[in-house]
Design a protein around this motif. Structure first.
Motif, PDB file in Angstrom:
ATOM      1  N   CYS A  66      -6.569   5.674   4.666  1.00 52.45           N
ATOM      2  CA  CYS A  66      -5.484   4.952   4.601  1.00 52.45           C
ATOM      3  C   CYS A  66      -5.566   3.595   5.452  1.00 52.45           C
ATOM      4  N   CYS A  78       0.743   5.643  -0.069  1.00 48.11           N
ATOM      5  CA  CYS A  78      -0.212   6.707   0.169  1.00 48.11           C
ATOM      6  C   CYS A  78      -0.246   7.435  -1.133  1.00 48.11           C
ATOM      7  N   HIS A 112       0.858  11.435   9.531  1.00 45.02           N
ATOM      8  CA  HIS A 112      -0.113  10.504   8.798  1.00 45.02           C
ATOM      9  C   HIS A 112       0.072   9.125   9.295  1.00 45.02           C
ATOM     10  N   TYR A 153       0.908  -1.182   0.059  1.00 50.23           N
ATOM     11  CA  TYR A 153      -0.031   0.111   0.020  1.00 50.23           C
ATOM     12  C   TYR A 153       0.794   1.111  -0.104  1.00 50.23           C
ATOM     13  N   GLU A 185      -2.048   6.388  11.383  1.00 48.04           N
ATOM     14  CA  GLU A 185      -2.695   4.928  10.925  1.00 48.04           C
ATOM     15  C   GLU A 185      -2.382   3.993  11.779  1.00 48.04           C
TER      16      GLU A 185
HETATM   17 ZN   LIG Z   1      -2.172   7.688   3.570  1.00 52.64          ZN
END
Ligand SMILES: [Zn+2]
Length: 493
Positions: free
Chosen positions: A230, A35, A255, A33, A259
């Motif tokens: 996210c 961003c 960020h 993954y 998460e």
């Molecule tokens: Zn993100």
């Protein structure tokens, strides 16, 4: 060729701060993954570098035979102008300034993002989910965080209770920060703040009456906090534990830290096994910023239309320039550096083009097998593209010596060399041969610019038949004209 069955890849994990031997969670499969962009303006060159780094990593895993599910999101709601979450949603602000519907802003800059990455020859991700497409899932996870006791509601917004979370978990472990220090270094809350503490972050924000981007929720009309999307989208498509989470270095805090907190609060664990961060791109030794003018858009490099460069550079040259640095090091862009990359790239392409015609002999002065192993070793060592490129130049040296008759190569080795070069240069590094000649690109720009001027004159004389003919015939040749506020630009397919 190597394959994923040879488990020798080492990755620098930002969470441990160490290089770790990479082991896929499910053999032969990788979930990654990254961003993606907030689509409220043209994509920055620095962001392109980040996505290019993960494209190279995606390509390498695929080359090794892994089945990779690569998820890269589009942030189309919830990212506030000010990271401290005051102020406006970035997309809503742009929409207001340009008098557009927010989804028009999203559409425009998503297209720009895709076009730019395509020019840089990035492969599309396997899934590209959007924040607005996952509002229901985001509301669900907020409810879960609520149930676990790590969220509180205040005046129609919902916040994550960092202090409470930190009592049993370690907030700040990814970025190496301590909550006590953060508290000591932040401003006091003002009377308007709904938060209990400045470190708390929004899971859901109440929409003021004039706010267009709004969705119903148990807490009233609003929109999700940026960090939440996210956590939701990575785990929805990759599972509650997955292999790699990447992004730009600037996203580490807050960020990615948020998460981790959200996932640990709701699922009880962080889903990510390896955190990877790509480093910044500076320009002429300074941070790139629109406000200081020390900034360049990708399109301006390709056309040379800016004050910081005296000529255009092809996307392949820029890509080659970026891959000459390790993804985790800071890279400085300058005209001199691009000129050097252009020269190096041409030298590389010239040698590889000559490879096919090389005469073969009974013996090889170049140990192709050992060289091939060095190429893999470089990539297996945390995707060290600068070392890989140094090995490619070692091959160039031998190719040139063979061409001059000073060395020889067997036909079997020549074949192996061709295959390996093809694998690394085109498949893994994603370089393209066609855009190698910048002089031709420059000539082409000159001719198209001339036609654009003729078309403009025709339109000014209301000769629309001619102006349309110029546009259509260029389109047939794969050259698209685009009329904008600043005049007409073109792109070559
Ligand atoms: Zn993100």
């Amino acid at each position: 060729m190597q394959s994923y069955q040879n488990p020798s890849i080492r990755i620098h994990n930002s969470l441990s701060g160490k290089k770790e031997v990479f082991e896929a969670l499910n053999e032969g499969h990788i979930g990654m993954y990254v961003c993606g962009p907030t689509v409220y303006s043209n994509v920055h060159l620095g962001n392109c570098r980040t996505f290019m780094s993960f494209d190279m990593i995606f390509r390498y895993f695929k080359h090794l035979g892994y089945k990779v599910r690569y998820v890269r999101n589009i942030t189309d709601a919830g990212h506030m102008v000010d990271d401290a979450e005051d102020g406006e949603d970035k997309i809503a602000k742009k929409a207001r300034l340009e008098q557009l519907e927010p989804m028009e802003v999203v559409q425009r800059y998503t297209l720009d993002f895709h076009n730019t990455l395509e020019k840089f020859n990035l492969l599309p991700p396997s899934i590209e989910p959007t924040a607005t497409g996952h509002i229901i899932e985001q509301i669900e996870i907020i409810k879960e965080i609520f149930e676990k006791g790590y969220a509180y509601e205040a005046n129609g917004s919902v916040y994550f209770d960092v202090a409470k979370f930190n009592k049993t978990h370690e907030y700040g472990k990814l970025s190496g920060r301590k909550l006590e220090d953060m508290i000591a270094n932040t401003r006091e809350l003002t009377a308007q703040d709904d938060k209990k503490s400045p470190q708390d972050f929004a899971l859901w924000k109440k929409a003021e009456p004039q706010h267009i981007m709004r969705w119903p929720s148990p807490w009233g009309d609003g929109f999700p906090g940026w960090h939440l999307e996210c956590t939701v989208m990575s785990t929805k498509y990759l599972g509650q534990t997955f292999d790699i989470h990447g992004g730009g270095m600037d996203l580490k805090f807050p960020h990615h830290e948020c998460e981790i907190a959200q996932a640990e609060a709701s699922y009880g664990h962080s889903p990510v096994r390896y955190w990877m961060h790509a480093n910044m791109l500076t320009m002429n030794g300074k941070k790139m910023a629109k406000s200081t003018g020390n900034n360049i858009l990708p399109g301006e490099i390709f056309t040379g239309e800016n004050d910081l460069l005296s000529k255009p550079f092809s996307p392949s040259v820029v890509r080659f320039f970026m891959l000459q640095a390790h993804y985790a090091s800071i890279l400085d862009l300058s005209e001199d550096a691009l000129l050097a990359s252009e020269k190096g790239f041409a030298k590389l392409m010239e040698a590889f083009a000559a490879l096919d015609g090389l005469k073969t002999g009974n013996q090889s002065d170049f140990d192709v097998k050992a060289w091939e192993q060095h190429c893999y070793d470089a990539m297996n060592d945390d995707f060290n593209t600068p070392i890989l490129i140094a090995h490619l130049f070692e091959a160039v040296r031998h190719i040139n010596l063979i061409k001059e008759g000073k060395e020889s190569i067997t036909s079997k080795d020549k074949e192996a060399l061709q295959l390996t070069i093809n694998n690394f240069v085109f498949e893994v590094l994603g370089l393209e041969q066609k855009a190698g000649n910048a002089a031709d690109t420059e000539k082409l720009s000159g001719v198209v610019e001339m036609l654009i001027r003729f078309r403009k004159e025709a339109r000014e004389n209301k000769d629309f038949a001619t102006s349309d003919k110029i546009r259509d015939q260029l389109a047939e040749l794969g050259i698209q004209l685009k009329d904008g506020k600043e005049g007409t630009t073109f792109s070559v397919n």
